[in-house]
Motif scaffolding. Sequence first.
Motif, PDB file in Angstrom:
ATOM      1  N   MET A   1      -9.440  39.842 -10.697  1.00 19.07           N
ATOM      2  CA  MET A   1      -8.036  39.989 -10.287  1.00 19.07           C
ATOM      3  C   MET A   1      -7.897  39.744  -8.797  1.00 19.07           C
ATOM      4  SD  MET A   1      -5.571  43.357 -10.487  1.00 19.07           S
ATOM      5  CE  MET A   1      -5.495  43.382 -12.254  1.00 19.07           C
ATOM      6  N   SER A   2      -6.862  38.999  -8.424  1.00 19.50           N
ATOM      7  CA  SER A   2      -6.552  38.767  -7.013  1.00 19.50           C
ATOM      8  C   SER A   2      -5.367  39.661  -6.655  1.00 19.50           C
ATOM      9  CB  SER A   2      -6.210  37.294  -6.781  1.00 19.50           C
ATOM     10  OG  SER A   2      -5.875  37.078  -5.428  1.00 19.50           O
ATOM     11  N   THR A   3      -5.590  40.594  -5.711  1.00 25.85           N
ATOM     12  CA  THR A   3      -4.585  41.606  -5.421  1.00 25.85           C
ATOM     13  C   THR A   3      -3.955  41.388  -4.046  1.00 25.85           C
ATOM     14  OG1 THR A   3      -5.809  43.206  -6.741  1.00 25.85           O
ATOM     15  CG2 THR A   3      -4.145  44.071  -5.255  1.00 25.85           C
ATOM     16  N   GLY A   4      -2.623  41.417  -4.010  1.00 28.16           N
ATOM     17  CA  GLY A   4      -1.880  41.354  -2.761  1.00 28.16           C
ATOM     18  C   GLY A   4      -0.943  42.551  -2.684  1.00 28.16           C
ATOM     19  N   GLU A   5      -0.258  42.661  -1.577  1.00 32.50           N
ATOM     20  CA  GLU A   5       0.663  43.793  -1.430  1.00 32.50           C
ATOM     21  C   GLU A   5       1.899  43.641  -2.306  1.00 32.50           C
ATOM     22  OE1 GLU A   5       1.596  44.355   2.646  1.00 32.50           O
ATOM     23  OE2 GLU A   5      -0.467  44.778   3.272  1.00 32.50           O
ATOM     24  N   LEU A   6       2.309  42.411  -2.553  1.00 28.76           N
ATOM     25  CA  LEU A   6       3.505  42.170  -3.360  1.00 28.76           C
ATOM     26  C   LEU A   6       3.159  41.844  -4.818  1.00 28.76           C
ATOM     27  CD1 LEU A   6       5.613  40.042  -0.832  1.00 28.76           C
ATOM     28  CD2 LEU A   6       5.752  42.505  -1.296  1.00 28.76           C
ATOM     29  N   ASP A  35       8.455  48.424  -5.819  1.00 29.24           N
ATOM     30  CA  ASP A  35       9.800  48.772  -6.301  1.00 29.24           C
ATOM     31  C   ASP A  35      10.832  47.738  -5.838  1.00 29.24           C
ATOM     32  OD1 ASP A  35       8.918  51.145  -7.528  1.00 29.24           O
ATOM     33  OD2 ASP A  35       8.986  52.216  -5.608  1.00 29.24           O
ATOM     34  N   ASN A  36      10.382  46.583  -5.411  1.00 23.95           N
ATOM     35  CA  ASN A  36      11.269  45.548  -4.893  1.00 23.95           C
ATOM     36  C   ASN A  36      11.237  44.301  -5.791  1.00 23.95           C
ATOM     37  OD1 ASN A  36      11.795  47.018  -2.332  1.00 23.95           O
ATOM     38  ND2 ASN A  36       9.648  46.550  -1.911  1.00 23.95           N
ATOM     39  N   ASN A  55       7.087  27.226 -11.964  1.00 20.31           N
ATOM     40  CA  ASN A  55       6.408  27.159 -10.665  1.00 20.31           C
ATOM     41  C   ASN A  55       7.094  28.029  -9.618  1.00 20.31           C
ATOM     42  OD1 ASN A  55       8.669  25.527 -10.543  1.00 20.31           O
ATOM     43  ND2 ASN A  55       7.759  24.130  -9.056  1.00 20.31           N
ATOM     44  N   THR A  56       8.318  28.473  -9.922  1.00 20.59           N
ATOM     45  CA  THR A  56       9.018  29.456  -9.082  1.00 20.59           C
ATOM     46  C   THR A  56       9.692  30.474  -9.997  1.00 20.59           C
ATOM     47  OG1 THR A  56      11.056  28.137  -9.019  1.00 20.59           O
ATOM     48  CG2 THR A  56       9.466  27.800  -7.237  1.00 20.59           C
ATOM     49  N   GLY A  57       9.917  31.666  -9.469  1.00 25.55           N
ATOM     50  CA  GLY A  57      10.573  32.686 -10.268  1.00 25.55           C
ATOM     51  C   GLY A  57      10.686  33.995  -9.510  1.00 25.55           C
ATOM     52  N   VAL A  58      11.226  34.986 -10.195  1.00 27.62           N
ATOM     53  CA  VAL A  58      11.389  36.324  -9.615  1.00 27.62           C
ATOM     54  C   VAL A  58      10.754  37.337 -10.555  1.00 27.62           C
ATOM     55  CG1 VAL A  58      13.026  38.102  -8.879  1.00 27.62           C
ATOM     56  CG2 VAL A  58      13.523  35.690  -8.424  1.00 27.62           C
ATOM     57  N   VAL A  59       9.896  38.192  -9.992  1.00 27.37           N
ATOM     58  CA  VAL A  59       9.262  39.261 -10.764  1.00 27.37           C
ATOM     59  C   VAL A  59       9.975  40.567 -10.423  1.00 27.37           C
ATOM     60  CG1 VAL A  59       7.102  40.384 -11.381  1.00 27.37           C
ATOM     61  CG2 VAL A  59       7.076  38.003 -10.616  1.00 27.37           C
ATOM     62  N   LEU A  60      10.514  41.190 -11.450  1.00 28.62           N
ATOM     63  CA  LEU A  60      11.251  42.436 -11.242  1.00 28.62           C
ATOM     64  C   LEU A  60      10.308  43.573 -10.860  1.00 28.62           C
ATOM     65  CD1 LEU A  60      13.733  42.257 -14.265  1.00 28.62           C
ATOM     66  CD2 LEU A  60      14.026  41.391 -11.939  1.00 28.62           C
ATOM     67  N   PRO A  61      10.837  44.639 -10.272  1.00 30.20           N
ATOM     68  CA  PRO A  61       9.990  45.776  -9.881  1.00 30.20           C
ATOM     69  C   PRO A  61       9.209  46.339 -11.069  1.00 30.20           C
ATOM     70  CG  PRO A  61      12.183  45.984  -8.916  1.00 30.20           C
ATOM     71  CD  PRO A  61      12.252  44.840  -9.869  1.00 30.20           C
ATOM     72  N   ARG A  62       7.948  46.620 -10.856  1.00 29.42           N
ATOM     73  CA  ARG A  62       7.049  47.201 -11.868  1.00 29.42           C
ATOM     74  C   ARG A  62       7.012  46.356 -13.142  1.00 29.42           C
ATOM     75  NH1 ARG A  62       4.197  50.547  -8.637  1.00 29.42           N
ATOM     76  NH2 ARG A  62       5.625  51.593  -7.196  1.00 29.42           N
ATOM     77  N   SER A  63       7.059  45.031 -12.966  1.00 22.90           N
ATOM     78  CA  SER A  63       7.072  44.126 -14.122  1.00 22.90           C
ATOM     79  C   SER A  63       6.025  43.046 -13.956  1.00 22.90           C
ATOM     80  CB  SER A  63       8.459  43.487 -14.300  1.00 22.90           C
ATOM     81  OG  SER A  63       9.451  44.458 -14.495  1.00 22.90           O
ATOM     82  N   LYS A  93       9.370  39.145  -0.489  1.00 28.05           N
ATOM     83  CA  LYS A  93      10.311  40.178  -0.931  1.00 28.05           C
ATOM     84  C   LYS A  93      11.742  39.647  -0.786  1.00 28.05           C
ATOM     85  CE  LYS A  93       9.345  44.189   0.622  1.00 28.05           C
ATOM     86  NZ  LYS A  93       9.219  45.367   1.533  1.00 28.05           N
ATOM     87  N   VAL A  94      12.564  39.860  -1.834  1.00 27.62           N
ATOM     88  CA  VAL A  94      13.941  39.352  -1.832  1.00 27.62           C
ATOM     89  C   VAL A  94      14.906  40.487  -2.187  1.00 27.62           C
ATOM     90  CG1 VAL A  94      13.277  36.986  -2.395  1.00 27.62           C
ATOM     91  CG2 VAL A  94      13.715  38.620  -4.238  1.00 27.62           C
ATOM     92  N   ASN A  95      16.191  40.162  -2.080  1.00 27.76           N
ATOM     93  CA  ASN A  95      17.219  41.165  -2.373  1.00 27.76           C
ATOM     94  C   ASN A  95      17.271  41.472  -3.871  1.00 27.76           C
ATOM     95  OD1 ASN A  95      17.969  41.171   0.366  1.00 27.76           O
ATOM     96  ND2 ASN A  95      19.434  39.501   0.043  1.00 27.76           N
ATOM     97  N   ASP A  96      17.679  42.682  -4.176  1.00 30.80           N
ATOM     98  CA  ASP A  96      17.813  43.085  -5.570  1.00 30.80           C
ATOM     99  C   ASP A  96      18.865  42.228  -6.270  1.00 30.80           C
ATOM    100  OD1 ASP A  96      16.016  44.965  -4.857  1.00 30.80           O
ATOM    101  OD2 ASP A  96      17.367  46.704  -5.050  1.00 30.80           O
ATOM    102  N   GLY A  97      18.576  41.880  -7.513  1.00 28.57           N
ATOM    103  CA  GLY A  97      19.518  41.093  -8.300  1.00 28.57           C
ATOM    104  C   GLY A  97      19.341  39.590  -8.140  1.00 28.57           C
ATOM    105  N   LEU A  98      18.439  39.164  -7.265  1.00 29.07           N
ATOM    106  CA  LEU A  98      18.215  37.721  -7.074  1.00 29.07           C
ATOM    107  C   LEU A  98      17.598  37.124  -8.345  1.00 29.07           C
ATOM    108  CD1 LEU A  98      18.337  35.666  -4.552  1.00 29.07           C
ATOM    109  CD2 LEU A  98      15.854  35.833  -4.666  1.00 29.07           C
ATOM    110  N   THR A  99      18.023  35.926  -8.710  1.00 27.48           N
ATOM    111  CA  THR A  99      17.501  35.244  -9.892  1.00 27.48           C
ATOM    112  C   THR A  99      16.713  34.005  -9.474  1.00 27.48           C
ATOM    113  OG1 THR A  99      19.463  33.855 -10.197  1.00 27.48           O
ATOM    114  CG2 THR A  99      19.478  36.036 -11.237  1.00 27.48           C
ATOM    115  N   ALA A 100      16.056  33.394 -10.440  1.00 23.34           N
ATOM    116  CA  ALA A 100      15.250  32.200 -10.167  1.00 23.34           C
ATOM    117  C   ALA A 100      16.110  31.051  -9.650  1.00 23.34           C
ATOM    118  CB  ALA A 100      14.500  31.781 -11.428  1.00 23.34           C
TER     119      ALA A 100
END
Length: 238
Positions: A1-6, A35-36, A55-63, A93-100
């Motif tokens: 596993m490759s682990t980062g802060e985000l 949680d972001n 190749n791009t996307g948004v991962v929701l908090p704890r998902s 890190k992006v604003n809440d509710g941001l989509t791909a």
Amino acid sequence: MSTGELLSSEPSELKFPFELKKQISFSLQLSNKTDNYVAFKVKTTNPKKYCVRPNTGVVLPRSTCDVIVTMQAQKEAPPDMQCRDKFLLQSVKVNDGLTANDITAEMFNKEAGNVVEECKLKVVYISPPSTAQEGSEEGPSPGVSFSDGKHANAAEFASGARAFTEGLEAQEISSEEKALMTKLTEEKNKAIQQSNKLRHELDLFKREGSKSGGGVSFMFVMLIGLLGIIMGYIMKKW
């Protein structure tokens, strides 16, 4: 596993069971432990060789988010099965509710002052599983899938069944031809015997006609006509 802060990626290497002329896919799972909302972008040093979805996307908090990396079918194997291709996973890190659909290239620009986390992933070629391994209870390696393995097996089975059926049909046709040849040979022999018999009778009539000094009898004419019919039948059959 490759682990980062985000984001963390599982596994940390992209392992492809290398086979010539076969397209292979690898599943990469991205996990957001924060949680972001976290946006990501996947880059590669060889974009013509690999296809990344998404190749791009948004991962929701704890998902988590699954990314499929597909290596196109290769015509040649690299020297010593060593691969120099690499992938770069960028996350921000992006604003809440941001989509791909809201993701832009500017978000991953460090020069614009954005805090971009980067994680490099290596590509490793491994030997394809042997027949014994494929038939064992262990199953395929996690995260690896072959795009056409099942279809190839079905195609080989259909091809074998079709060849077996064609072989049976060829045998049946050969038997029918053999029976027909036997029948025609018997008919030919019978016709030849009948023809020889008629020739013998004609010779007898000729001798009798010569002795009597008379003309050709009606029976003699009939026999000649019958002989012509039989000979024509033989020539038509053969």
